[in-house]
Design an enzyme around this catalytic site. Sequence first.
Site, PDB file in Angstrom:
ATOM      1  CB  THR A 119      14.019 -16.092  17.284  1.00 32.65           C
ATOM      2  OG1 THR A 119      15.305 -16.307  16.707  1.00 32.65           O
ATOM      3  CG2 THR A 119      13.727 -17.204  18.264  1.00 32.65           C
ATOM      4  CB  SER A 140      16.658  -9.396  12.372  1.00 34.23           C
ATOM      5  OG  SER A 140      17.516  -9.666  13.449  1.00 34.23           O
ATOM      6  CB  THR A 181      16.894 -10.812  19.376  1.00 28.46           C
ATOM      7  OG1 THR A 181      17.666 -11.941  18.957  1.00 28.46           O
ATOM      8  CG2 THR A 181      15.604 -11.259  20.028  1.00 28.46           C
TER       9      THR A 181
HETATM   10  C1  SIN Z   1      16.912 -12.944  14.122  1.00 28.22           C
HETATM   11  O1  SIN Z   1      17.456 -11.949  14.600  1.00 28.22           O
HETATM   12  O2  SIN Z   1      16.097 -12.871  13.192  1.00 28.22           O
HETATM   13  C2  SIN Z   1      17.230 -14.300  14.645  1.00 28.22           C
HETATM   14  C3  SIN Z   1      17.577 -14.320  16.068  1.00 28.22           C
HETATM   15  C4  SIN Z   1      16.460 -13.893  16.971  1.00 28.22           C
HETATM   16  O3  SIN Z   1      15.432 -13.357  16.603  1.00 28.22           O
HETATM   17  O4  SIN Z   1      16.677 -14.088  18.214  1.00 28.22           O
END
Ligand code: SIN
Length: 330
Positions: free
Chosen positions: A17, A64, A97
């Site tokens: 994100t 991720s 995240t």
């Molecule tokens: C991810 O984990 O790539 C998408 C969600 C985020 O980064 O908060």
Amino acid sequence: MNTSFLPRIAVLATGGTIAGQAGDASKTAGYKAGVVGVDKLLAAVPALSSVASIHAEQIASIDSKDMSAALWTTLARRIDELLAQDDIVGVVVTHGTDTLEETAYLLHLTVKSAKPVVLTAAMRPSTALSADGPLNLLNAVTVAASASAKGQGVLVAFNNQIHCARDVTKTSTYAVDAFRSPETGVLGFVQDGRVEFQRTVVRPHTSASEFAVADRWPMVEVVTSHADASGVMVDALVAAGVKGIVIAGTGNGSMHATLTHALGDAVKQGVAVVRASRVGSGHVMRNGAANDDALGTISAGTLNPYKARVLLMLALAASAQDLQRVFDTY
Ligand code: SIN
């Protein structure tokens, strides 16, 4: 500006994100993660130019949730290569995240350097009003450039806090203070250029860890115990050749009787079974006659099921003996 006197930090971008883009700045959900390149992320933080001289690489551009063990191997090896260079004092990894805590723990146990490795991320896409990524990135670089971060293992800098890779976990689907270290608390803080550690990490990590990333990873899966659980998934995994199963158990890693029966059979067929808890905090103690002594299962201690999976993969890849020792040590 002459940056030759500044510490040199490598920023490795993987997506998430923090590199997300939405069509509307008021949107903090429904955006696409992992589309903005590392150069643009860095350009959004002009203050970086007075903290570090940056070497940037785009390692991946993913959400991720799609992180793979093969990408972990690529990332860990590239970090080791960069940290072996005299001019690089630390590495920052930008990440989504959702699986950040798994990647962070994997790197904590496999990177072979005392130099700081700091992961960071964002809960709001780069295009959002009050995006949290730019300040998180600045803080992560500040921590990576700090002499006090050396030897502390892999760190997560998020929302002004510094967490140990082993302890940190995502605890909110939307809040900008999404990360917590439930049983241990934060390692320290980073704010306005100041880095302050409150405690140190006692379990072995990085150069003191016996583990390394692999070219081929053993199949290890997580199965949850819940009301009315069956052994169907365990039986299917054993038939598929699984090498390890982590149970996201109830309470102290306890398991439904039907699931316990299937897992006992799995252990007899050579599958390593680790009991963790789905509760979100606390630890899982060995429970003797109930499971561990009777069936040959392993207790995960304070590792959540997803981190227990990382450790079990590493231990099985290394053909480690005495898995309970591994879980008690790391
Ligand atoms: C991810 O984990 O790539 C998408 C969600 C985020 O980064 O908060």
